[in-house]
Design an enzyme around this catalytic site. Structure first.
Site, short mmCIF file in Angstrom:
data_model
loop_
_atom_site.label_atom_id
_atom_site.label_comp_id
_atom_site.label_asym_id
_atom_site.label_seq_id
_atom_site.Cartn_x
_atom_site.Cartn_y
_atom_site.Cartn_z
N TYR A 152 0.82 -1.21 0.00
CA TYR A 152 0.00 0.00 0.00
C TYR A 152 0.85 1.27 0.00
O TYR A 152 0.44 2.31 -0.51
CB TYR A 152 -0.95 -0.02 1.21
CG TYR A 152 -2.23 0.74 1.00
CD1 TYR A 152 -2.99 0.59 -0.16
CD2 TYR A 152 -2.71 1.58 1.98
CE1 TYR A 152 -4.18 1.27 -0.33
CE2 TYR A 152 -3.90 2.27 1.82
CZ TYR A 152 -4.63 2.12 0.66
OH TYR A 152 -5.80 2.80 0.49
N LYS A 160 -3.55 8.06 3.28
CA LYS A 160 -4.70 7.75 4.13
C LYS A 160 -4.46 8.21 5.57
O LYS A 160 -5.39 8.65 6.25
CB LYS A 160 -5.02 6.26 4.09
CG LYS A 160 -5.58 5.77 2.76
CD LYS A 160 -6.92 6.40 2.44
CE LYS A 160 -7.56 5.79 1.20
NZ LYS A 160 -8.83 6.44 0.83
#
Length: 254
Positions: free
Chosen positions: A153, A160
């Site tokens: 990720y 995020k």
């Protein structure tokens, strides 16, 4: 009477009928809301998907990196709705160099794009909609738990984490306007965005086994229902919160 009866909502991020935003839009209409969608790029695609909803809503163009789009958003939404009670931010993007194990080599230009679209746009969208939210309301964003360094990720995880911090500051500054700001941290789902992540299969293989409640990678409804609940009148004093809809994985340290 649905839990969103009479609510006026702006929903971003409807790309396909497999997206969380599509489920949000569909369920919102079923619960009594009137909605407007935004699209970026191929508006005809979004309009085609919108026709699969119970009541095909208007679709307006929004590029969150385009200042003119943001500055005119309230006026353009105002052509269809006389105000807003809720806004759903389901926008995220990162260049391929930001994902898939390339963390140490990603150039700043690509990181900047990821942060602009995936993090800063949460603030941009909320501020652009503020003139339409004179009676207060709710802003809800889609998140992926940023408390851990997940495989593949990479810089999207950093973006995020910024989104989570941004939500807290927005909750602070929009609270006096009567606007609640919350996030829904969904588990991995087979959406268009997920398919663009190299190595996403690692999540597909492990998440359902780790989740105490189990996890359906194709079911966007639980995350959508959480968004609807946060936009309803049933959470009148909740802001700056992250609601995890991930089968429980975040809680067990697996």
């Amino acid at each position: 009477m649905g839990i969103l009866e009479g609510k006026r909502l702006l929903v971003t991020g409807v790309l396909t009928d497999a997206s969380i935003a599509f489920s949000v839009a569909r369920l919102a209409q079923e619960e009594g809301a009137t909605i407007v969608l935004t699209g970026f790029g191929r508006l005809s695609l979004v309009e085609r998907i919108a026709r699969r909803l119970p009541e095909p809503p208007p679709v307006i163009e929004l590029d969150v990196q385009n200042t003119d789009h943001l500055d005119s958003l309230a006026d353009r939404v105002g052509e269809h709705l006389d105000g807003l009670d809720g806004v759903v931010h389901s926008i995220g993007f990162a260049p391929q160099s930001c994902l898939g194990g390339n963390f140490l080599n990603t150039p700043w230009e690509d990181v900047a794009t990821a942060v602009h679209i995936s993090t800063y746009s949460f603030k941009s969208l909320a501020v652009a909609c503020l003139p339409l939210m004179k009676e207060g309301g709710a802003v809800v964003g889609l998140d992926f738990d940023a408390t851990r360094a997940w495989p593949v990720y990479d810089w999207m995880g950093v973006a995020k984490a910024g989104l989570e911090s941004c939500a807290r500051y927005l909750a602070r500054d929009l609270g006096p306007h009567g606007i609640r700001v919350n996030l829904v941290a969904a588990g991995p789902l087979r959406t268009m965005a997920a398919k663009s992540i190299p190595g996403f299969k690692e999540f597909e293989d492990s998440w359902p086994e780790k989740a105490p409640l189990g996890w359906d990678l194709a079911d966007t409804v639980p995350a959508a229902k959480a968004c609807l609940a946060l936009m309803s009148d049933w959470f009148p004093a909740t802001t700056g919160e992250i609601v995890h809809v991930d089968g429980g994985v975040h809680a067990i340290g697996a």
